[in-house]
Write a protein that holds these residues in place. Structure first.
Motif, short mmCIF file in Angstrom:
data_model
loop_
_atom_site.label_atom_id
_atom_site.label_comp_id
_atom_site.label_asym_id
_atom_site.label_seq_id
_atom_site.Cartn_x
_atom_site.Cartn_y
_atom_site.Cartn_z
N THR A 1 -11.98 3.32 5.34
CA THR A 1 -11.08 4.17 4.91
C THR A 1 -10.35 4.72 5.80
O THR A 1 -8.91 4.66 5.71
N GLN B 1 -15.68 9.88 1.14
CA GLN B 1 -14.76 8.99 1.32
C GLN B 1 -14.92 7.80 0.48
O GLN B 1 -16.06 7.15 0.50
N PRO B 2 -13.73 7.08 -0.12
CA PRO B 2 -12.43 7.34 0.05
C PRO B 2 -11.97 8.24 -0.97
O PRO B 2 -10.85 8.84 -0.71
N ALA B 3 -12.86 8.69 -2.10
CA ALA B 3 -12.29 9.60 -3.03
C ALA B 3 -12.40 11.34 -2.53
O ALA B 3 -11.70 11.95 -2.77
N ALA C 1 -9.38 7.82 -6.74
CA ALA C 1 -8.85 7.42 -5.33
C ALA C 1 -7.34 7.20 -5.27
O ALA C 1 -6.85 6.90 -4.45
N ASN D 1 -4.60 -3.21 -1.93
CA ASN D 1 -4.35 -2.04 -1.21
C ASN D 1 -3.06 -2.22 -0.36
O ASN D 1 -3.45 -2.09 0.82
N ASP E 1 1.92 7.09 -0.63
CA ASP E 1 1.07 6.14 -1.81
C ASP E 1 2.40 5.87 -2.73
O ASP E 1 3.48 6.28 -2.92
N TYR F 1 -8.22 3.18 -0.82
CA TYR F 1 -7.64 4.32 -1.63
C TYR F 1 -6.34 4.01 -2.05
O TYR F 1 -5.59 2.93 -1.54
#
Length: 570
Positions: free
Chosen positions: A158, A304-306, A389, A445, A459, A473
Motif C-alpha cells: 500500500t 490498509q489499504p481501506a 478502497a 491500479n 484518484d 487502492y
C-alpha cells in the motif's frame, strides 16, 4: 482403517519390496504398517521471500505428525513469488495447482498439510487439494511485522503505491523514497496489509480449511509454530476419520468465506481464487453470489489499504474469529471446518480487544463495503470494484475515456505533458486479461498522470481487464469480462467515448449506441498488444484459460479427478 498408502507398501511381492526399500533410509520398520503417510506440501523458496520461512514451519508440522502416529514426508511444490515473477504469478497459479494435484495423487500418501503464504500459493494448494480430495489442512505462513518509517506505520504494498505517487507528484524526494525501502520489510512473512496473501489466509480459515484462530498469526510469532505442530496432529486425525475437502466444503462454506472477505475489507483477487476453488469442487459459485452475499456486509477492519492499521495490529485486536463473531448472524451455521465442527462453534470465546482496529458491528468502518459486481455494455459478464478502497465522490461518475492499448502504450504516454487528460477523465487499459497479457497481471491500479499528481489529484476512475494488488487502492474497475483479447467490448472503446460508473446501480457503461459498437472493430494496436505465445505453458494457458468471472482456471482442470491409485510402476 485401510490406508491408501497400503496400495504401495502392503504385501510381499517385488513391487511392495521396491516401494518400502527405497523409502526406509532411517525410518522405523512400522512406518509402512498402518501409519498414515502425511505429505507436507511446502512452497518455501528463496525466490518467494514471503514463504522463505516455511521450512521452519514444516519442521513443527513434522513433529506433530510424528507425535500423532503418522509419517511426515516433505513435498516441495511449485512456489510463486508475487514480487519477482514475470509477467505475473497468476500465469502459473493453475500450473502450480495441477503439479501439486498430480504429485499428491501419484505418491503413496494418505493426507496432506498445505503450507502457503504469498498470494497464489494458498489458492493453488487449495485447488489441488479440492481436485485430489485427500484429507487436507492449510497452515498459512503469516504476515510480517509492522513496518515503520520516521515514526509512522509503513504498510508493504500500500505505501509503495502511495509513496511512489508522491515522488512523481513532487512532494517526496527520491532519496526519502529509497530510504524507506529497508524499513518496509522488517521480518519474515507475507504482506502486512490486507493484500491478497492476508486475505487468502483469512478466507481459507472462513472456508473451513485452516484450524480456526490460526490465520493471521504473524510469521515471527512462536505461536505459529505451536499451531503448526497441532495441525500436524490434526492431519493424522483427519485421515483416520476420512475428513476430506469433499466431505466438508459446501456452498455454505463459500457463503461464509464471502462474508469474511467483505467484513475484513479483503482483496478483489479472492473472488477469482474462490471461483476457481469452487470449480474444482463442482460447487456452483458465481459473481452474483459475491454481490448477493457480500456487497452489503459492513467492513469492520480498519486496515490498509481501506484503513489505517496493519496485520500485526489485527492479530493483537482479536483476529478473524473476533470479526466473524460480530457478523455471526450473517454466517451459515451448518458450514464445517477441518476440525469436524461448524465454524460458528469456534466463535464463542472470541473477543475484540481493540475497537479501533476491529470496529463493532454498530460502528463499521464502511457500512456497505463488500466487493461490488458491475455489469453493462463494457462488462457483459461482470467486473469488480472495491468500494472500501475507492473515493466516495467517484463511485458515481461520468467522464471521457482515455484509452491505452497495452501496458507499454500506457507507460509511454501517461506522463506526456500533451496527453489530453483531466481529473474527470476515465483511464482505460486493455489487453491485460488472462489471455491478453497473458495471466491477468496486477496493473489495473494505473499510476495517475504526472501533471495531475502535481495538481493534487490522487484518484481517478480506472478500468482494466487485469487485476490489481490486494494492497492497492483507488476507484478501480477491474476483472472486466470478457477481456479485450476474448472479444470483449473493452476492445472497442475509443478515446473520447463517455464512460459512466454507478456503483450503487451496479453499472459500468460506455455511452455508445449498440449499432455503433456493432460496426466497430479492434484497432491494430490493440490486436498487436495481445499475447501470442508459440510454445510451452504460455501456449497451453492461452489456449485453455477461462475468463475472470468463472475463476480463470483452465477448461480441462475444472472438476476433480479424485485420489484413485493408478497402475503399478514396475
Amino acid at each position: 482403517m485401510k490406508l491408501r498408502s497400503a496400495q504401495w507398501y502392503a504385501g510381499q511381492d517385488r513391487n511392495a519390496y521396491i516401494h518400502r526399500a527405497w523409502m526406509r533410509r532411517g525410518v522405523p520398520d512400522n512406518a509402512f504398517t498402518g501409519r498414515p503417510q502425511i505429505a507436507i506440501a511446502n512452497t518455501a523458496s528463496d525466490l518467494t521471500p514471503c514463504n522463505a520461512h516455511l521450512n521452519e514451519v514444516a519442521a513443527s508440522v513434522r513433529n506433530g505428525v510424528y507425535e500423532a502416529g503418522g509419517i511426515p514426508l516433505d513435498l516441495p511444490v511449485v512456489s510463486l513469488g508475487e514480487t519477482n515473477v514475470r509477467p505475473t504469478a497468476m500465469l502459473w497459479r493453475n500450473m502450480a495447482a495441477m503439479a501439486t494435484e498430480e504429485m499428491l495423487r501419484a505418491n503413496p500418501l494418505d493426507g496432506v498439510v498445505l503450507l502457503g503464504g504469498c498470494d497464489k500459493t494458498i489458492p493453488s494448494l487449495l485447488m489441488a487439494a479440492a481436485s485430489v480430495d485427500l484429507p487436507a489442512v492449510v497452515v498459512p505462513g503469516g504476515p510480517m511485522l509492522n513496518g515503520s518509517f520516521r515514526g509512522k506505520p509503513l504498510g508493504c504494498g500500500t505505501d509503495v503505491w502511495k509513496l511512489s505517487e508522491e515522488v512523481r507528484g513532487g512532494t517526496l524526494s527520491q532519496e526519502d523514497f529509497t530510504s524507506s525501502e529497508s524499513a518496509m520489510i522488517r521480518s519474515r512473512g507475507h504482506c502486512n496489509t490486507m493484500g491478497t496473501a492476508s486475505t487468502m489466509a483469512l478466507v481459507a480459515e472462513a472456508l473451513g480449511t485452516v484450524v480456526p484462530g490460526v490465520a493471521g498469526t504473524p510469521a515471527p510469532d512462536s505461536r505459529l509454530l505451536q499451531d503448526a505442530h497441532q495441525t500436524g496432529r490434526l492431519a493424522v486425525e483427519m485421515v483416520g476419520v476420512d475428513r476430506r475437502p469433499g466431505t466438508f466444503l459446501t456452498k455454505a462454506s463459500f457463503h461464509n468465506a464471502i462474508v469474511a472477505l467483505a467484513a475484513v475489507g479483503g482483496s478483489t483477487n479472492a473472488v477469482v481464487h474462490l471461483l476457481a476453488i469452487a470449480g474444482r469442487l463442482g460447487i456452483d459459485l458465481t459473481l452474483d453470489d459475491f454481490d448477493r452475499i457480500g456487497s452489503r456486509v459492513p467492513v469492520l477492519v480498519d486496515l490498509q489499504p481501506a484503513g489505517r492499521f496493519l496485520m500485526e495490529d489485527f492479530h493483537r485486536a482479536g483476529g478473524l474469529l473476533a470479526v466473524l463473531r460480530e457478523v455471526r448472524d450473517l454466517l451459515d451455521p451448518d458450514a464445517l471446518t477441518v476440525t469436524g465442527r461448524p465454524l460458528v462453534e469456534h466463535l464463542d470465546a472470541a473477543a475484540v480487544w481493540d475497537a479501533d482496529v476491529i470496529h463493532p458491528r454498530k460502528e463499521p468502518l464502511v457500512a456497505e463495503g463488500g466487493i461490488a459486481v458491475l455489469r453493462g455494455n463494457l462488462a457483459p459478464d461482470g467486473a469488480l470494484i472495491k468500494p472500501a478502497a475507492a473515493s466516495p465522490h467517484l463511485l458515481r461518475h461520468r467522464g471521457r475515456a482515455v484509452v491505452f492499448d497495452s501496458i507499454e502504450d500506457f507507460h509511454s504516454r501517461i506522463d506526456d505533458a500533451d496527453l489530453d487528460v483531466d481529473a474527470d477523465s476515465v483511464l482505460v487499459l486493455r489487453g491485460c486479461g488472462p489471455k491478453g497479457y497473458p495471466g491477468m497481471p496486477e496493473v489495473s491500479n494505473m499510476p495517475l498522470p504526472k501533471k495531475l499528481l502535481e495538481q493534487g489529484v490522487r484518484d481517478m476512475v480506472r478500468i482494466c481487464d487485469g487485476r490489481m494488488s490486494g494492497t492497492a487502492y483507488g476507484t478501480v474497475v477491474l476483472h472486466v469480462a470478457p477481456e479485450a483479447a476474448a472479444g470483449g467490448p473493452l476492445a472497442l472503446v475509443r478515446t473520447g467515448d463517455i464512460v459512466s460508473l454507478d456503483v450503487e446501480a451496479r453499472r459500468i457503461e460506455m455511452d455508445v449506441p449498440a449499432d455503433e459498437l456493432a460496426r466497430r472493430a479492434p484497432n491494430q494496436a490493440t490486436l498487436d498488444g495481445f499475447a501470442q505465445p508459440k510454445r510451452g505453458w504460455e501456449r497451453l494457458y492461452v489456449d485453455h484459460v477461462q475468463q475472470a468471472h468463472t475463476g480463470a482456471d483452465l477448461d480441462f482442470l475444472i472438476g476433480s479427478s479424485g485420489s484413485e491409485v493408478s497402475r503399478e510402476s514396475h
